[in-house]
Design a protein around this motif. Structure first.
Motif, PDB file in Angstrom:
ATOM      1  N   ARG A  38     -10.962   4.342  -9.026  1.00 20.48           N
ATOM      2  CA  ARG A  38     -10.842   3.203  -9.519  1.00 20.48           C
ATOM      3  C   ARG A  38     -10.267   3.351 -10.900  1.00 20.48           C
ATOM      4  N   GLU A  80     -10.641  -1.166 -14.249  1.00 20.25           N
ATOM      5  CA  GLU A  80     -10.461  -0.227 -13.157  1.00 20.25           C
ATOM      6  C   GLU A  80      -9.369  -0.984 -12.021  1.00 20.25           C
ATOM      7  N   VAL A  82      -8.284  -1.758  -8.139  1.00 20.48           N
ATOM      8  CA  VAL A  82      -8.770  -2.049  -7.144  1.00 20.48           C
ATOM      9  C   VAL A  82      -7.683  -2.628  -6.058  1.00 20.48           C
TER      10      VAL A  82
END
Length: 152
Positions: A38, A80, A82
């Motif tokens: 991530r 992060e 995703v």
């Protein structure tokens, strides 16, 4: 530096797809995202990729809605990456490439990673292309109807 020709407006869906994810780094980033990576540093360590190249590929994947940035899951100040639903829809593409590679680029008995069903713990069956009525299709069983071509 040589400029790449854009396929963004191509009539072919394969060409348009490759315009976004056609270089190996982009697909390897998507593969790693499926494997749970991530953070920028995780992708960099996994791929051994120069930071500027990784940053460029991540920008492209973000711009095309394949990845999104979210606040870090541990509450830190980091962001992060995703997979979005559009990115998760690449799962069969990654699985297909994996299975093709397993079939043609390893000698029998050569060790390699294996994709397994997390619930059953067994290897995933080979992908199949099926007709609407359930028949198994091969390359000779399908034809592309080109957009704007009379009679297609």
């Amino acid at each position: 530096m040589v400029r790449r020709t854009s396929l963004e407006g191509a009539a072919c869906p394969v060409a348009r797809s490759l315009d976004v994810i056609g270089d190996w780094w982009s697909l390897l980033i998507v593969r790693d995202a499926f494997d749970g990576l991530r953070r920028f540093g995780e992708f960099q360590r996994s791929l051994g990729l120069a930071k500027n190249i990784l940053a460029g590929r991540l920008r492209t994947l973000l711009a095309h809605g394949i990845l999104e940035q979210v606040p870090a899951s541990d509450g830190s100040a980091y962001q992060e990456y995703v997979l979005t639903p559009k990115g998760r829809a690449l799962f069969p593409v990654v699985v297909g490439l994996r299975q093709w590679g397993e079939a043609f680029f390893y000698v029998p008995g050569e060790p390699h990673s294996v994709l397994v069903d997390s619930k059953a713990g067994k290897p995933v069956r080979p992908l199949e292309v099926r007709a609407e009525d359930g028949r198994l299709l091969g390359p000779d069983d399908a034809v592309v109807r080109k957009a704007g071509v009379p009679g297609a």
